[in-house]
Write a protein that holds these residues in place. Sequence first.
Motif, mmCIF file in Angstrom:
data_model
loop_
_atom_site.group_PDB
_atom_site.id
_atom_site.type_symbol
_atom_site.label_atom_id
_atom_site.label_comp_id
_atom_site.label_asym_id
_atom_site.label_seq_id
_atom_site.Cartn_x
_atom_site.Cartn_y
_atom_site.Cartn_z
ATOM 1 N N ILE A 1 0.832 -1.198 0.000
ATOM 2 C CA ILE A 1 0.000 0.000 0.000
ATOM 3 C C ILE A 1 0.874 1.259 0.000
ATOM 4 C CG2 ILE A 1 -1.661 1.325 1.360
ATOM 5 C CD1 ILE A 1 -2.855 -1.313 2.276
ATOM 6 N N ALA A 2 2.016 1.189 0.690
ATOM 7 C CA ALA A 2 2.866 2.372 0.837
ATOM 8 C C ALA A 2 3.406 2.854 -0.513
ATOM 9 C CB ALA A 2 4.018 2.077 1.790
ATOM 10 N N LYS A 3 3.747 1.916 -1.395
ATOM 11 C CA LYS A 3 4.332 2.291 -2.686
ATOM 12 C C LYS A 3 3.336 3.064 -3.566
ATOM 13 C CE LYS A 3 7.664 0.265 -5.795
ATOM 14 N NZ LYS A 3 8.319 -0.954 -6.214
ATOM 15 N N PRO A 4 2.104 2.546 -3.769
ATOM 16 C CA PRO A 4 1.134 3.317 -4.560
ATOM 17 C C PRO A 4 0.752 4.639 -3.884
ATOM 18 C CG PRO A 4 0.426 1.032 -4.393
ATOM 19 C CD PRO A 4 1.603 1.203 -3.486
ATOM 20 N N LEU A 5 0.733 4.646 -2.554
ATOM 21 C CA LEU A 5 0.408 5.871 -1.832
ATOM 22 C C LEU A 5 1.492 6.928 -2.050
ATOM 23 C CD1 LEU A 5 -1.618 7.219 0.020
ATOM 24 C CD2 LEU A 5 -0.377 6.282 1.972
ATOM 25 N N ALA A 6 2.752 6.515 -2.029
ATOM 26 C CA ALA A 6 3.863 7.444 -2.274
ATOM 27 C C ALA A 6 3.822 7.969 -3.707
ATOM 28 C CB ALA A 6 5.199 6.748 -1.998
ATOM 29 N N ALA A 7 3.502 7.096 -4.661
ATOM 30 C CA ALA A 7 3.400 7.512 -6.066
ATOM 31 C C ALA A 7 2.260 8.514 -6.244
ATOM 32 C CB ALA A 7 3.199 6.307 -6.970
ATOM 33 N N GLU A 9 1.052 10.523 -3.935
ATOM 34 C CA GLU A 9 1.455 11.773 -3.286
ATOM 35 C C GLU A 9 2.434 12.559 -4.161
ATOM 36 O OE1 GLU A 9 1.863 14.964 -0.928
ATOM 37 O OE2 GLU A 9 0.294 13.440 -0.857
ATOM 38 N N ALA A 10 3.366 11.852 -4.805
ATOM 39 C CA ALA A 10 4.314 12.503 -5.707
ATOM 40 C C ALA A 10 3.585 13.129 -6.898
ATOM 41 C CB ALA A 10 5.370 11.511 -6.184
ATOM 42 N N ALA A 11 2.604 12.417 -7.437
ATOM 43 C CA ALA A 11 1.819 12.937 -8.564
ATOM 44 C C ALA A 11 1.009 14.157 -8.141
ATOM 45 C CB ALA A 11 0.902 11.848 -9.115
ATOM 46 N N ARG A 12 0.462 14.118 -6.942
ATOM 47 C CA ARG A 12 -0.306 15.253 -6.427
ATOM 48 C C ARG A 12 0.593 16.470 -6.238
ATOM 49 N NH1 ARG A 12 -0.786 18.505 -2.889
ATOM 50 N NH2 ARG A 12 0.780 17.608 -1.548
ATOM 51 N N GLU A 16 0.301 20.016 -8.245
ATOM 52 C CA GLU A 16 0.171 21.270 -7.510
ATOM 53 C C GLU A 16 1.260 22.259 -7.923
ATOM 54 O OE1 GLU A 16 -1.327 24.118 -4.827
ATOM 55 O OE2 GLU A 16 -2.199 22.418 -5.871
ATOM 56 N N ALA A 17 2.491 21.778 -8.081
ATOM 57 C CA ALA A 17 3.591 22.642 -8.508
ATOM 58 C C ALA A 17 3.332 23.200 -9.903
ATOM 59 C CB ALA A 17 4.915 21.883 -8.473
ATOM 60 N N LEU A 18 2.847 22.366 -10.812
ATOM 61 C CA LEU A 18 2.533 22.831 -12.165
ATOM 62 C C LEU A 18 1.365 23.816 -12.161
ATOM 63 C CD1 LEU A 18 3.001 19.575 -14.250
ATOM 64 C CD2 LEU A 18 4.415 21.628 -14.326
ATOM 65 N N ARG A 19 0.375 23.566 -11.316
ATOM 66 C CA ARG A 19 -0.766 24.474 -11.210
ATOM 67 C C ARG A 19 -0.310 25.847 -10.722
ATOM 68 N NH1 ARG A 19 -4.176 26.713 -7.824
ATOM 69 N NH2 ARG A 19 -3.193 25.884 -5.960
ATOM 70 N N LEU A 20 0.506 25.856 -9.669
ATOM 71 C CA LEU A 20 1.006 27.120 -9.132
ATOM 72 C C LEU A 20 1.895 27.839 -10.148
ATOM 73 C CD1 LEU A 20 1.805 26.151 -5.434
ATOM 74 C CD2 LEU A 20 0.005 27.680 -6.253
ATOM 75 N N SER A 21 2.722 27.078 -10.869
ATOM 76 C CA SER A 21 3.588 27.666 -11.890
ATOM 77 C C SER A 21 2.764 28.318 -12.988
ATOM 78 C CB SER A 21 4.494 26.602 -12.497
ATOM 79 O OG SER A 21 5.347 26.069 -11.533
ATOM 80 N N SER A 41 10.097 28.524 -10.988
ATOM 81 C CA SER A 41 9.139 27.412 -11.000
ATOM 82 C C SER A 41 9.797 26.128 -11.471
ATOM 83 C CB SER A 41 7.959 27.730 -11.923
ATOM 84 O OG SER A 41 7.279 28.864 -11.485
ATOM 85 N N LEU A 42 10.677 26.261 -12.444
ATOM 86 C CA LEU A 42 11.341 25.097 -13.013
ATOM 87 C C LEU A 42 12.196 24.367 -11.982
ATOM 88 C CD1 LEU A 42 11.942 23.422 -15.559
ATOM 89 C CD2 LEU A 42 13.815 24.987 -16.028
ATOM 90 N N VAL A 43 12.937 25.114 -11.184
ATOM 91 C CA VAL A 43 13.828 24.475 -10.208
ATOM 92 C C VAL A 43 13.033 23.705 -9.150
ATOM 93 C CG1 VAL A 43 14.123 26.329 -8.490
ATOM 94 C CG2 VAL A 43 16.035 24.804 -9.027
ATOM 95 N N ASP A 44 11.771 24.070 -8.950
ATOM 96 C CA ASP A 44 10.921 23.338 -8.002
ATOM 97 C C ASP A 44 10.562 21.943 -8.503
ATOM 98 O OD1 ASP A 44 10.901 25.416 -6.189
ATOM 99 O OD2 ASP A 44 8.981 26.228 -6.886
ATOM 100 N N VAL A 45 10.511 21.766 -9.814
ATOM 101 C CA VAL A 45 10.075 20.475 -10.364
ATOM 102 C C VAL A 45 11.169 19.709 -11.104
ATOM 103 C CG1 VAL A 45 7.609 21.026 -10.460
ATOM 104 C CG2 VAL A 45 9.069 21.657 -12.379
ATOM 105 N N VAL A 46 12.226 20.410 -11.527
ATOM 106 C CA VAL A 46 13.364 19.777 -12.193
ATOM 107 C C VAL A 46 14.636 20.332 -11.541
ATOM 108 C CG1 VAL A 46 14.570 19.390 -14.380
ATOM 109 C CG2 VAL A 46 12.086 19.635 -14.382
ATOM 110 N N PRO A 47 15.334 19.528 -10.756
ATOM 111 C CA PRO A 47 16.502 20.032 -10.009
ATOM 112 C C PRO A 47 17.718 20.279 -10.912
ATOM 113 C CG PRO A 47 16.273 17.679 -9.671
ATOM 114 C CD PRO A 47 15.093 18.108 -10.509
#
Length: 168
Positions: A1-7, A9-12, A16-21, A41-47
Amino acid sequence: IAKPLAAAEAARAEAEALRLSTLTLTKNLSMDIVLDTLMASLVDVVPYEAASVILTEDDCLYVARTSAKTVQMLEGQRNTFLERVRVARKSVFVLDTAEEKDWEDAGVLQGVRSWICVPLIASTERPSSERVLGLLSVGHTRPGAFTAEHFRVAESLAISAAVAIQNA
């Protein structure tokens, strides 16, 4: 359950980052603010370690903004890889530039080992009239620093960035 939940959360978090950008990019139509916001905005989603917005003017390319806020003409410094992206209008993802034949380690791409480049295309009602406003170039000195997810997110962010740049 933890693996799909983490995925999930990462997608969410990504959504959210793309929406704010997107909201931030379209809020102000000053070119300087749009470009600064895009870099932030870019550095928030692509390091990235080095990123540039390279705008087109006729057939010339010029760096309108880097992570260091410089403006630099690329006239006379034609780069084969940048030109390929501009002419083909297709994004490029290079895991290790040392393995790329004809890689040019100069200008805005100096020291880059992992690279993403996305064309900033202004969409119109007629696809034939779409034009490339510029390129979003994202680099890192470490090979393999970017993933397919980073590439996908950069392409997504480039859509709203192109709209903001066109309107600015």
